[in-house]
Design an enzyme around this catalytic site. Structure first.
Site, PDB file in Angstrom:
ATOM      1  N   CYS A 264      24.733 -27.661  54.448  1.00 19.51           N
ATOM      2  CA  CYS A 264      26.114 -27.266  54.735  1.00 19.51           C
ATOM      3  C   CYS A 264      26.825 -28.192  55.706  1.00 19.51           C
ATOM      4  O   CYS A 264      27.814 -28.838  55.336  1.00 19.51           O
ATOM      5  CB  CYS A 264      26.130 -25.844  55.262  1.00 19.51           C
ATOM      6  SG  CYS A 264      25.266 -24.705  54.164  1.00 19.51           S
TER       7      CYS A 264
HETATM    8  C1  UGA Z   1      25.270 -23.162  58.602  1.00 19.44           C
HETATM    9  C2  UGA Z   1      26.132 -22.200  59.437  1.00 19.44           C
HETATM   10  O1  UGA Z   1      25.445 -21.863  60.645  1.00 19.44           O
HETATM   11  C3  UGA Z   1      26.464 -20.930  58.639  1.00 19.44           C
HETATM   12  O2  UGA Z   1      27.325 -20.099  59.399  1.00 19.44           O
HETATM   13  C4  UGA Z   1      27.161 -21.334  57.339  1.00 19.44           C
HETATM   14  O3  UGA Z   1      27.461 -20.223  56.542  1.00 19.44           O
HETATM   15  C5  UGA Z   1      26.248 -22.265  56.568  1.00 19.44           C
HETATM   16  O4  UGA Z   1      25.957 -23.430  57.367  1.00 19.44           O
HETATM   17  C6  UGA Z   1      26.980 -22.648  55.296  1.00 19.44           C
HETATM   18  O5  UGA Z   1      28.003 -23.319  55.371  1.00 19.44           O
HETATM   19  O6  UGA Z   1      26.583 -22.175  54.221  1.00 19.44           O
HETATM   20  P1  UGA Z   1      22.674 -23.346  57.986  1.00 19.44           P
HETATM   21  O7  UGA Z   1      23.020 -24.638  57.315  1.00 19.44           O
HETATM   22  O8  UGA Z   1      21.812 -22.384  57.278  1.00 19.44           O
HETATM   23  O9  UGA Z   1      24.014 -22.533  58.365  1.00 19.44           O
HETATM   24  O10 UGA Z   1      21.932 -23.740  59.324  1.00 19.44           O
HETATM   25  P2  UGA Z   1      22.146 -23.526  60.900  1.00 19.44           P
HETATM   26  O11 UGA Z   1      21.277 -22.444  61.360  1.00 19.44           O
HETATM   27  O12 UGA Z   1      23.564 -23.482  61.232  1.00 19.44           O
HETATM   28  O13 UGA Z   1      21.524 -24.908  61.427  1.00 19.44           O
HETATM   29  C7  UGA Z   1      22.067 -26.154  61.034  1.00 19.44           C
HETATM   30  C8  UGA Z   1      21.352 -27.272  61.730  1.00 19.44           C
HETATM   31  O14 UGA Z   1      21.706 -27.299  63.106  1.00 19.44           O
HETATM   32  C9  UGA Z   1      19.829 -27.207  61.692  1.00 19.44           C
HETATM   33  O15 UGA Z   1      19.313 -28.483  61.404  1.00 19.44           O
HETATM   34  C10 UGA Z   1      19.451 -26.753  63.090  1.00 19.44           C
HETATM   35  O16 UGA Z   1      18.178 -27.199  63.477  1.00 19.44           O
HETATM   36  C11 UGA Z   1      20.542 -27.399  63.918  1.00 19.44           C
HETATM   37  N1  UGA Z   1      20.808 -26.706  65.194  1.00 19.44           N
HETATM   38  C12 UGA Z   1      21.283 -25.438  65.218  1.00 19.44           C
HETATM   39  C13 UGA Z   1      20.615 -27.392  66.394  1.00 19.44           C
HETATM   40  O17 UGA Z   1      20.188 -28.569  66.415  1.00 19.44           O
HETATM   41  N2  UGA Z   1      20.908 -26.757  67.568  1.00 19.44           N
HETATM   42  C14 UGA Z   1      21.373 -25.487  67.616  1.00 19.44           C
HETATM   43  O18 UGA Z   1      21.645 -24.980  68.739  1.00 19.44           O
HETATM   44  C15 UGA Z   1      21.572 -24.808  66.410  1.00 19.44           C
END
Ligand code: UGA
Length: 422
Positions: A264
């Site tokens: 995403c």
């Molecule tokens: C993300 C959004 O959080 C959702 O709200 C959205 O609906 C979704 O994309 C989408 O557009 O469908 P997602 O891709 O499942 O969700 O993953 P996240 O949990 O957001 O994590 C994304 C990335 O950021 C991961 O690689 C994670 O490791 C990283 N991350 C997350 C960090 O490095 N630090 C953080 O504090 C949080």
């Protein structure tokens, strides 16, 4: 209500399963026969916490089929949830959603009753109104707002906890072309008792993009602060806690590390940048967010070289290939640029991930894949790229550990431990 869902990727399937759990009848449409068979048996074709249980418990309320006619005839609301992947120029490939709109339109033409069509796929602002609506009108030979209703209802589901996010959302965004569509969706989501924002189609689309762009920016921001902290011997996580208590900032998405991946954030930010550039504008913040994210994983290699200056011919173990823990998804995982760089520098790579190895093998068929996390430790140094819980419990046996995800437990048994931002 009777609902059809076009596309059973993780958004479509989670939405369909949760709508059934909330008491609705759901028909899932997909072209993949294998997926259809599994869903009809109550088995999830994807790994998503809690999904199998909902599918098996609600087998009587969920049907999967490849037949658009059956789906539209037997439902009043159709959610379009097909993928909108990136093209090579980073703009969005709308071919699946256009095809889905065409097929839905053809069936709406044959149907006597009114149908509500809802776009849930992530599309750039203006797409539902300027591209999907004309396709639906052309193939249904009906007018939007009269012969059928049209809405845009973005999803905010995080992979791994998508079921919880669906059932307990922070907010529900309903962009609509006509009031009747909006009212029906409000009724559908009523029992979740969450704030509902009613707006236009394009605003709903922009809320989705702005939300993902902001979250990605928050992470890149804390990573930049983290890179400063690393030089100063400061633990970024303490800084994140310190600023996160300010309600205006909030602690969520301030975990620094090697950056964001997944299906995403990278795609959405690229699409926004690509669209804005076509408008002859220069995206500043969002471009920097992406640039920081590209550089962040390579910092781990720099740290590794502090301890092993020549990595040529050395064996480097990688713990974690998924883009985040609790998913089998390796799309745009930060392990990808790390492995690429290690291979360029002629290191031997051995890796392990509890769930994502099959997907990673398609990208890197020639590295060594271990059967368990312990086997990765038989290496000259170990890189932690995904924060799986099981890596916390490992005995790092006096190894050099370079940590991209802050598993501080590794510090206890490692000979040398370096965190990327702490
Ligand atoms: C993300 C959004 O959080 C959702 O709200 C959205 O609906 C979704 O994309 C989408 O557009 O469908 P997602 O891709 O499942 O969700 O993953 P996240 O949990 O957001 O994590 C994304 C990335 O950021 C991961 O690689 C994670 O490791 C990283 N991350 C997350 C960090 O490095 N630090 C953080 O504090 C949080």
């Amino acid at each position: 209500m009777n609902i059809s869902i076009i596309g059973t990727g993780y958004v479509g399937l989670v939405s369909g399963a949760c709508f059934a759990k909330l008491g609705n009848n759901v028909i899932c449409v997909d072209i993949d026969e294998n997926k259809i068979e599994k869903i009809n048996k109550g088995i999830s074709p994807i790994y998503e916490e809690g999904l199998d249980e909902i599918l098996s418990r609600n087998k009587d309320k969920i049907k999967a089929t490849a037949d658009y006619k059956f789906a539209i005839e037997n439902s009043d609301i159709t959610f379009i949830c097909v993928g909108t992947p990136s093209k090579s120029d980073l703009s969005l490939d709308l071919s699946y959603i256009k095809k889905a709109a065409e097929e839905v339109g053809k069936q709406v033409q044959k149907k006597h009753g009114w149908q509500l069509i809802v776009v849930k796929s992530t599309v750039l602002p203006g797409t539902t109104k300027d591209i999907i609506l004309p396709i639906l009108e052309k193939y249904s030979r009906k007018k939007a707002g009269a012969g059928f209703g049209l809405a845009m209802n973005p999803e905010f589901l995080k992979e791994g906890i998508a079921v919880k996010d669906f059932l307990e959302p922070d907010r529900i965004v309903i962009g609509s072309y006509d009031k009747k569509s909006s009212n029906i969706l409000k009724e559908l989501y009523k029992n979740l008792s969450r704030p509902i924002i009613e707006t236009t189609l394009s605003t709903a689309e922009m809320i989705k993009y702005a939300s993902n762009a902001f979250l990605a920016t928050k992470i890149s921001f804390i990573n930049e602060i983290g890179n400063m902290c690393k030089k100063l011997g400061i633990d970024t996580y303490e800084v994140a806690d310190g600023i996160g208590l300010d309600k205006r900032i909030g602690r969520a998405f301030l975990d620094s590390g090697i950056g964001w991946g997944g299906s995403c954030f990278p795609k959405d930010l690229d699409a926004l940048i690509s669209w804005y550039k076509k408008e002859n504008e220069k995206p500043e913040i969002i471009q920097s967010t992406v640039t920081i994210n590209e550089q962040q994983p390579l910092r781990l290699i720099k740290l590794l070289k502090k301890h092993i200056p020549q990595i040529n011919g050395k064996t480097i173990g990688i713990l974690g290939l998924a883009f985040k823990p609790n998913t089998d998804d390796a799309r745009e995982s930060r392990a990808i640029p790390i492995v690429k760089q290690l291979l360029i520098e002629k290191a031997n790579v051995k890796a392990y991930d509890p769930k994502a190895m099959n997907h990673f093998k398609k990208l890197f068929p020639d590295i060594i894949y271990c059967n368990n996390s312990k086997d990765v430790l038989d290496a000259d140094a170990v890189i932690i790229a995904t924060a799986w819980d099981e890596f916390k419990k490992l005995d790092y046996k006096g190894k050099i550990v370079i940590d991209g995800r802050r598993l501080l437990e590794a510090k206890k048994t490692a000979k040398t431990y370096e965190g990327v931002c702490w």
